[in-house]
Design a protein around this motif. Structure first.
Motif, short mmCIF file in Angstrom:
data_model
loop_
_atom_site.label_atom_id
_atom_site.label_comp_id
_atom_site.label_asym_id
_atom_site.label_seq_id
_atom_site.Cartn_x
_atom_site.Cartn_y
_atom_site.Cartn_z
N UNK A 280 61.89 65.13 64.06
CA UNK A 280 62.40 66.32 65.09
C UNK A 280 62.72 67.56 64.47
N UNK A 281 63.78 67.52 63.32
CA UNK A 281 64.28 68.61 62.78
C UNK A 281 63.52 69.39 61.64
N UNK A 282 62.69 68.19 61.03
CA UNK A 282 61.94 68.93 60.00
C UNK A 282 60.29 69.05 60.11
N UNK A 283 59.84 68.38 61.23
CA UNK A 283 58.30 68.45 61.73
C UNK A 283 58.55 69.22 62.77
N UNK A 284 59.34 69.49 63.77
CA UNK A 284 59.41 70.30 65.00
C UNK A 284 59.06 69.35 66.05
N UNK A 285 58.78 67.99 66.05
CA UNK A 285 58.42 67.21 67.07
C UNK A 285 59.53 67.10 68.18
N UNK A 286 59.07 66.83 69.54
CA UNK A 286 60.18 66.44 70.58
C UNK A 286 60.64 65.08 70.19
N UNK A 287 61.83 64.79 71.06
CA UNK A 287 62.43 63.49 70.87
C UNK A 287 61.61 62.31 71.23
N UNK A 288 60.76 62.32 72.25
CA UNK A 288 59.99 61.47 72.62
C UNK A 288 58.73 61.32 71.61
N UNK A 289 58.27 62.38 71.37
CA UNK A 289 56.93 61.75 70.29
C UNK A 289 57.69 61.17 68.91
N UNK A 341 51.81 68.80 58.38
CA UNK A 341 50.34 68.98 57.99
C UNK A 341 49.74 67.70 57.56
N UNK A 342 50.59 66.75 57.20
CA UNK A 342 50.04 65.35 57.00
C UNK A 342 49.28 64.65 58.20
N UNK A 343 48.53 64.30 57.95
CA UNK A 343 47.73 63.74 59.37
C UNK A 343 48.26 62.36 59.89
#
Length: 456
Positions: A280-289, A341-343
């Protein structure tokens, strides 16, 4: 009976982690801040750590079934009080009561299983009991988020009511009424006080250290805990009937589980804490993802379970634990290299394999702990194991926070960044490697009468 105890263990561990994602909603209900709600988490963990040392003596004195049922009743009642809390301090008091029930619930249940299970069936029974310790911390945050989003945070605790009543009914039917033939001994009050203060000081000190490493109070608490630990060692050696018989540490397989195994469990418990935050904080994903990605660990845990006994029978405890630790270390170091950027084709298999390694190592350590333990030492060994396991869960999260703060200091930032998570995972990988040191001294056929492994 093993499945019954596993269910109680799952309920307890889920309850310890499920409220994390519900903290903002709970804070609004109590007109407090989310940080203030940490008192509910800390109160629960500290109560567990303080009271677990007494669980073995209580089970021997009053019987497994009676103590287990009372523990379930207390835990269930406390869950109702948590749901009905109107203020923060009412909630904290209910969590303390819940911790009292939890401290008696799992250690006593595990002891009943160990005392009533033949060595030949110990692997299967231990596998049933240990999987909730891996699954619950992974499922807790997404389950808490789902309940909070689509119902309310109160249902996190209300769901324990039917589960607790059902567990009590099965306890009456499945668990032996008496403790069996055990040594009757007086309660070691001084030993209990020293041990409780040591555990509480250690957990609370590390928690405060993670919050503010520049404050001197955490270091004073940790130094006091170290002195108390030495005092407890000498007290246990000189007292005729100590709270914890340290003779269990003379058994090589148990000693390895106590030393390196505790460090392994601590590092295992750090992953479900760090990964959702990094995503969430490093990659910027939402909580659900982020929650869905972490569930890949759960898939690895479950996927490994059907193969656990076969692997142990084929390779034995020593080789299995070394292999699991190496695989987990490699996955941990790879987490220290992940970026947005890691797949996903690399991230998902890494998390899956990490979950499999966690499951294999966790189960192997738990099974090996009691493989060579004589019956007279079983109660004290189980109590010591339960206490160190609970401490390891708390220490893993505490170390993760400390490593994050260390990363921020190294990078010269005052908030979470991806780099600080990379440093934290690198440090956890190093400690996972260090947990293997004891394993190299184990004979290849250690615990062979339990696994059925015949070393070449």
């Amino acid at each position: 009976m093993a499945l019954l105890v596993a269910g109680a263990f799952f309920m307890e561990n889920l309850d310890a982690t499920v409220i994390v994602t519900a903290l903002p909603d709970m804070a609004r209900s109590f007109q407090a801040t989310a940080v203030d709600l940490n008192v509910g988490i800390t109160a629960y963990l500290l109560t567990l750590a303080v009271l677990i040392p007494a669980s073995g003596w209580i089970a021997d004195r009053f019987g497994h079934r009676r103590v287990f049922m009372v523990a379930l009743a207390v835990f269930t009642l406390a869950s109702a009080l948590c749901a009905g809390s109107q203020t923060l301090w009412q909630f904290a008091a209910a969590r303390v009561l819940q911790g009292i029930g939890g401290a008696m619930m799992v250690p006593v249940g595990r002891l009943a299983v160990l005392r009533n299970t033949p060595k030949s069936d110990l692997l299967i029974a231990t596998a049933y009991i240990t999987w909730p310790g891996l699954v619950a911390p992974v499922l807790g945050p997404p389950v808490g988020g789902f309940i909070t989003t689509y119902a309310s945070w109160h249902w996190i605790f209300l769901l324990n009511l039917p589960l607790g009543l059902l567990a009590m009914a099965f306890t009456w039917k499945l668990m032996p009424a008496s403790a069996g033939e055990v040594e009757k001994r007086p309660f070691d009050v001084l030993g209990f006080v020293i041990c409780a203060l040591t555990c509480a000081g250690l957990l609370y000190g590390l928690d405060k250290l993670g919050q503010n490493p520049r404050d001197w109070h955490p270091y004073a608490l940790l130094a006091t805990s170290a002195v108390l630990l030495v005092a407890f060692y000498y007290h246990a050696r000189r007292t005729p009937a100590p709270l914890l018989k340290l003779d269990a540490l003379k058994v090589p397989t148990y000693r390895v589980t106590f030393n390196g195994g505790s460090l392994f469990r601590a590092m295992v418990s750090a992953h479900p804490f760090l990964l959702p935050l990094m995503f969430q904080l490093g990659f910027g994903y939402d909580a659900f993802t982020a929650g869905l990605l972490v569930l890949t660990l759960f898939a690895g845990n479950i996927g490994m379970k059907p193969m656990t006994n076969a692997v142990l029978r084929r390779y034995g405890f020593r080789s299995t634990l070394i292999g699991s630790s190496l695989v987990l270390t490699a996955c941990t170091f790879f987490c220290a290299l992940m970026t947005p950027a890691t797949p996903l084709a690399l991230i998902l298999p890494t998390l899956l394999i990490s979950g499999m390694a966690r499951s294999m190592g966790f189960t192997a350590y738990s099974s090996m702990a009691f493989a060579d333990m004589p019956q007279p030492l079983m109660s004290s060994a189980n109590t010591l194991f339960s206490m160190t396991q609970q401490l390891a869960f708390g220490l893993g999260v505490a170390f993760a926070v400390i490593f994050l703060r260390m990363g921020e200091s190294i990078l010269g930032v005052d908030h979470d960044t991806l780099g600080s998570y990379h440093i934290a995972f690198a440090a956890i990988g190093v400690l996972t490697l260090l947990s293997m040191l004891d394993l190299w001294r184990l004979p290849a056929n250690a615990g062979a009468h339990v696994t059925g492994h015949a070393a070449n």
